[in-house]
Write a protein that holds these residues in place. Structure first.
Motif, PDB file in Angstrom:
ATOM      1  N   THR A 189     -33.351  32.800  41.795  1.00 22.17           N
ATOM      2  CA  THR A 189     -33.081  34.673  41.498  1.00 22.17           C
ATOM      3  C   THR A 189     -34.472  35.279  42.062  1.00 22.17           C
ATOM      4  O   THR A 189     -33.810  36.486  42.779  1.00 22.17           O
ATOM      5  CB  THR A 189     -33.658  34.379  39.813  1.00 22.17           C
ATOM      6  OG1 THR A 189     -35.577  33.848  40.179  1.00 22.17           O
ATOM      7  CG2 THR A 189     -33.039  33.938  39.089  1.00 22.17           C
ATOM      8  N   CYS A 231     -29.834  32.454  35.411  1.00 22.09           N
ATOM      9  CA  CYS A 231     -30.175  33.465  36.616  1.00 22.09           C
ATOM     10  C   CYS A 231     -29.913  34.211  37.036  1.00 22.09           C
ATOM     11  O   CYS A 231     -29.384  35.628  37.536  1.00 22.09           O
ATOM     12  CB  CYS A 231     -30.059  31.857  37.868  1.00 22.09           C
ATOM     13  SG  CYS A 231     -31.295  30.851  37.364  1.00 22.09           S
ATOM     14  N   SER A 232     -28.139  34.556  36.444  1.00 20.54           N
ATOM     15  CA  SER A 232     -27.569  35.540  37.288  1.00 20.54           C
ATOM     16  C   SER A 232     -27.423  37.076  35.958  1.00 20.54           C
ATOM     17  O   SER A 232     -27.252  38.572  36.840  1.00 20.54           O
ATOM     18  CB  SER A 232     -25.532  34.756  36.864  1.00 20.54           C
ATOM     19  OG  SER A 232     -24.679  36.062  37.161  1.00 20.54           O
ATOM     20  N   LYS A 243     -30.369  38.432  37.310  1.00 20.97           N
ATOM     21  CA  LYS A 243     -30.525  38.895  38.582  1.00 20.97           C
ATOM     22  C   LYS A 243     -29.719  40.311  38.826  1.00 20.97           C
ATOM     23  O   LYS A 243     -29.870  41.132  39.020  1.00 20.97           O
ATOM     24  CB  LYS A 243     -29.643  38.224  39.543  1.00 20.97           C
ATOM     25  CG  LYS A 243     -30.129  36.659  40.542  1.00 20.97           C
ATOM     26  CD  LYS A 243     -29.154  36.109  41.025  1.00 20.97           C
ATOM     27  CE  LYS A 243     -29.528  36.126  42.428  1.00 20.97           C
ATOM     28  NZ  LYS A 243     -28.338  35.826  43.419  1.00 20.97           N
TER      29      LYS A 243
END
Length: 256
Positions: free
Chosen positions: A58, A248-249, A252
């Motif tokens: 990230t 993580c996506s 972000k």
């Protein structure tokens, strides 16, 4: 999980905390992710390795507070089924007796470490991150035991996005209706702590919220797949990797 942790343990507020640094230079110094572990805490190496990888993926610093003050539950004291099928097969008299004795043996630990006993410590930790470490934007990910801490800081406005991975100890509708920032659920196919009924209640409570909400269920998985996976089982490995990528996506997208 195998590997050597790259970060270090420092004291933040009342809690010893593992800190995983993103690649230098840190492009987001006033942003961080707080990683609330399951009942095993930092007694397992997994949270440290996951935090390292999360920071790398990230580009955001990750903090893993030890809510148990070094007393994370012994992983060998609480066997967890690896797959959805294994979890569904935990029926019958022999299994019930085994479960009863296991839980009875863990009662003293649970009495010492009920989430309610650590809310004050967690609050002090969050405030220390903001006032002493200059953090302005926080995400929080909670695995099992860690989930209620995430919903607490989402509802209070301290966390700008949260991810709940096979969560436990959540109650409908209050724990969902009070949320006020983006939330992502990474769920096991078979989960005694967060089954289809509770998932449906969460979806109903969140369906009209004016922020991003997502639910993903991972085939073939059982409670614990997101932080203590058995890599030898393909569905579990894929579930773990999928939930980690999802986490993580989401961060972000909403923290950067």
């Amino acid at each position: 999980m195998e590997g050597a942790a790259k970060g270090e343990v420092v004291q933040i507020g009342p809690l010893a905390t593992y800190v995983a640094e993103p690649p230098a230079p840190n492009a987001h110094p006033d942003t961080a992710i707080v990683f609330f572990t399951d009942v095993f805490g930092l007694r397992l190496n997994n949270p440290k390795l996951m935090a390292d990888k999360m920071a790398e993926t990230t580009g955001i610093r990750v903090y893993v507070p030890d809510l148990f003050f070094g007393e994370g539950l012994d992983p060998d004291s609480l066997p967890i089924p690896d797959t959805a099928e294994a979890a569904r097969n935990q029926t019958g008299i022999l299994w019930t007796v085994k479960k009863t004795f296991t839980i009875a043996g863990l009662v003293p630990w649970y009495l010492r470490h009920k989430a309610s006993k650590h809310l004050g410590h967690a609050d002090e930790f969050i405030q220390a991150l903001k006032t002493e470490h200059g953090l302005k934007t926080l995400g929080a990910v909670g695995y099992c035991y860690g989930a209620p801490f995430c919903t607490r800081y989402n509802a209070s406005g301290d966390a700008q996005a949260i991810v709940l991975v096979h969560p436990s100890s959540l109650k409908a509708p209050d724990d969902f209706a009070s949320l006020r920032a983006p939330v992502s659920f990474a769920l096991a196919e078979e989960d005694h702590a967060f089954g289809p009924e509770l998932a449906a209640q969460a979806k109903a409570a969140l369906k009209d919220k004016p922020f991003d909400v997502e639910f993903v269920t991972y085939k073939g998985t059982a409670h614990g797949f997101g932080c203590r996976p058995n890599y030898a089982i393909e569905d579990v490995r894929k579930g773990f990797e999928g939930a980690f990528a999802q986490t993580c996506s989401f961060f972000k997208k909403h923290l950067i």
